[in-house]
Write an enzyme that holds these catalytic residues in place. Structure first.
Site, mmCIF file in Angstrom:
data_model
loop_
_atom_site.group_PDB
_atom_site.id
_atom_site.type_symbol
_atom_site.label_atom_id
_atom_site.label_comp_id
_atom_site.label_asym_id
_atom_site.label_seq_id
_atom_site.Cartn_x
_atom_site.Cartn_y
_atom_site.Cartn_z
ATOM 1 N N LYS A 13 0.115 -4.463 3.046
ATOM 2 C CA LYS A 13 -0.138 -5.672 3.517
ATOM 3 C C LYS A 13 1.191 -6.169 3.709
ATOM 4 C CE LYS A 13 -2.238 -6.799 -0.133
ATOM 5 N NZ LYS A 13 -2.562 -6.389 -0.555
ATOM 6 N N ARG A 88 -7.020 -13.712 -4.148
ATOM 7 C CA ARG A 88 -7.390 -12.127 -4.521
ATOM 8 C C ARG A 88 -8.683 -12.606 -4.708
ATOM 9 N NH1 ARG A 88 -2.213 -10.046 -3.811
ATOM 10 N NH2 ARG A 88 -2.067 -8.702 -5.725
ATOM 11 N N ARG A 123 7.095 3.862 -4.574
ATOM 12 C CA ARG A 123 7.395 2.776 -4.210
ATOM 13 C C ARG A 123 8.860 2.215 -4.413
ATOM 14 N NH1 ARG A 123 3.179 -2.637 -2.618
ATOM 15 N NH2 ARG A 123 3.830 -2.780 -5.264
ATOM 16 N N ARG A 156 8.694 -1.802 -9.146
ATOM 17 C CA ARG A 156 8.488 -2.710 -9.886
ATOM 18 C C ARG A 156 7.867 -2.517 -10.342
ATOM 19 N NH1 ARG A 156 5.009 -5.407 -4.676
ATOM 20 N NH2 ARG A 156 3.670 -5.584 -7.128
ATOM 21 N N ARG A 167 -4.734 -2.314 -11.507
ATOM 22 C CA ARG A 167 -4.706 -2.995 -10.422
ATOM 23 C C ARG A 167 -5.831 -2.516 -9.663
ATOM 24 N NH1 ARG A 167 1.181 -2.176 -8.440
ATOM 25 N NH2 ARG A 167 1.040 -3.627 -7.257
HETATM 26 P P1 AMP Z 1 1.470 -7.692 -5.052
HETATM 27 O O1 AMP Z 1 2.745 -7.738 -3.972
HETATM 28 O O2 AMP Z 1 1.154 -8.470 -3.799
HETATM 29 O O3 AMP Z 1 0.559 -6.702 -5.030
HETATM 30 O O4 AMP Z 1 1.616 -9.128 -6.283
HETATM 31 C C1 AMP Z 1 2.252 -8.592 -7.285
HETATM 32 C C2 AMP Z 1 1.408 -9.361 -8.594
HETATM 33 O O5 AMP Z 1 1.343 -10.595 -8.025
HETATM 34 C C3 AMP Z 1 -0.383 -9.281 -8.292
HETATM 35 O O6 AMP Z 1 -0.766 -7.233 -9.065
HETATM 36 C C4 AMP Z 1 -1.033 -10.127 -8.896
HETATM 37 O O7 AMP Z 1 -0.537 -9.674 -10.665
HETATM 38 C C5 AMP Z 1 -0.085 -11.286 -8.735
HETATM 39 N N1 AMP Z 1 -0.449 -11.826 -7.496
HETATM 40 C C6 AMP Z 1 -0.169 -11.711 -5.610
HETATM 41 N N2 AMP Z 1 -1.037 -12.619 -5.219
HETATM 42 C C7 AMP Z 1 -1.540 -13.271 -6.331
HETATM 43 C C8 AMP Z 1 -3.060 -14.252 -6.220
HETATM 44 N N3 AMP Z 1 -3.491 -14.137 -4.571
HETATM 45 N N4 AMP Z 1 -3.301 -14.400 -7.636
HETATM 46 C C9 AMP Z 1 -3.866 -13.779 -8.531
HETATM 47 N N5 AMP Z 1 -2.007 -13.289 -8.719
HETATM 48 C C10 AMP Z 1 -1.751 -12.717 -8.000
#
Ligand code: AMP
Length: 213
Positions: A13, A88, A123, A156, A167
């Site tokens: 994404k 999400r 990553r 990360r 996740r």
């Molecule tokens: P991402 O970079 O999109 O993989 O997001 C990293 C982390 O941020 C996720 O594993 C969640 O802990 C948190 N996160 C990101 N977007 C959301 C969302 N819309 N709702 C809740 N937690 C989020």
């Protein structure tokens, strides 16, 4: 145009959002990046969010929605945007509607769990601009340095094997129901997220430009 990119963590994404943002001339709004910036800056909401992110869980809706609203207020998003990582869960999708945000298109990037594990396992992300790299599939030109901005690349904290499994579990439980949710609204397209990066971009552009309002 307002576009949502759906898919498991590591489905691509973020990478596609960066490319599409340039091609469509609209910004990317990534809640993951917004949350990581808040954690880095130690804002009150960032401090609250940190433990959820580190454990691979979802940050509570009330915190993410406030961060998103602030971000949209403070940044110029009037010509539309690409949402990466939001919504999400179904509750967040409903909140988006209550905020009066009308989505033109939702693209679901389909990638199987094993591929996700391999991708997230290698990553690296840029500590400056957030660009993604992969030790095998997309290495930087100079080891551990971002091609775009020259900042250091980091792994990360939530890309460890245990957190990746959590996740994925959270994705299937909370996020995957959105496929049905947006399917019923007639604005969803499924795109194979395992093709080459260029092919995926091409497929998404064909779909969204065909149906743009
Ligand atoms: P991402 O970079 O999109 O993989 O997001 C990293 C982390 O941020 C996720 O594993 C969640 O802990 C948190 N996160 C990101 N977007 C959301 C969302 N819309 N709702 C809740 N937690 C989020």
């Amino acid at each position: 145009m307002k576009l949502i990119l759906l898919g498991a963590p590591g489905a691509g994404k973020g990478t596609q959002a960066e490319i599409l943002s340039e091609k469509l001339g609209i910004p990317t709004v990534s809640t993951g990046n917004i949350i990581r910036a808040a954690i880095r800056d130690k804002t009150a909401l960032g401090v609250e969010a940190q433990s959820y992110v580190d454990s691979g869980g979802l940050v509570p809706d009330i915190i993410v929605v406030r961060m998103l609203q602030e971000y949209l207020r403070e940044n110029n998003c009037t010509d539309g945007y690409i949402l990466d990582g939001f919504p999400r869960n179904v509750q967040q999708a409903q909140t988006l509607e209550e905020m009066g945000v009308s989505i033109d298109h939702v693209v679901n990037l389909c990638v199987d769990d094993e591929t996700i594990r391999q991708r997230l396992g290698g990553r690296m992300v840029c500590s400056g601009c957030g660009c993604s790299y992969h030790i095998a599939y997309k290495p930087p030109q100079v080891a551990n340095i971002c091609d775009s901005c020259g900042s250091a690349l980091i792994v990360r904290k939530d890309d460890t094997p245990e957190t990746i499994d959590e996740r994925l579990r959270v994705y299937h439980e909370a996020t995957e129901p959105l496929v049905k949710y947006y399917g019923k609204k007639g604005i969803l397209s499924m795109v194979n997220g395992s093709c080459s990066m260029n092919r995926i971009t091409e497929n998404i552009l064909n779909l969204v430009l065909l149906t743009v309002r």
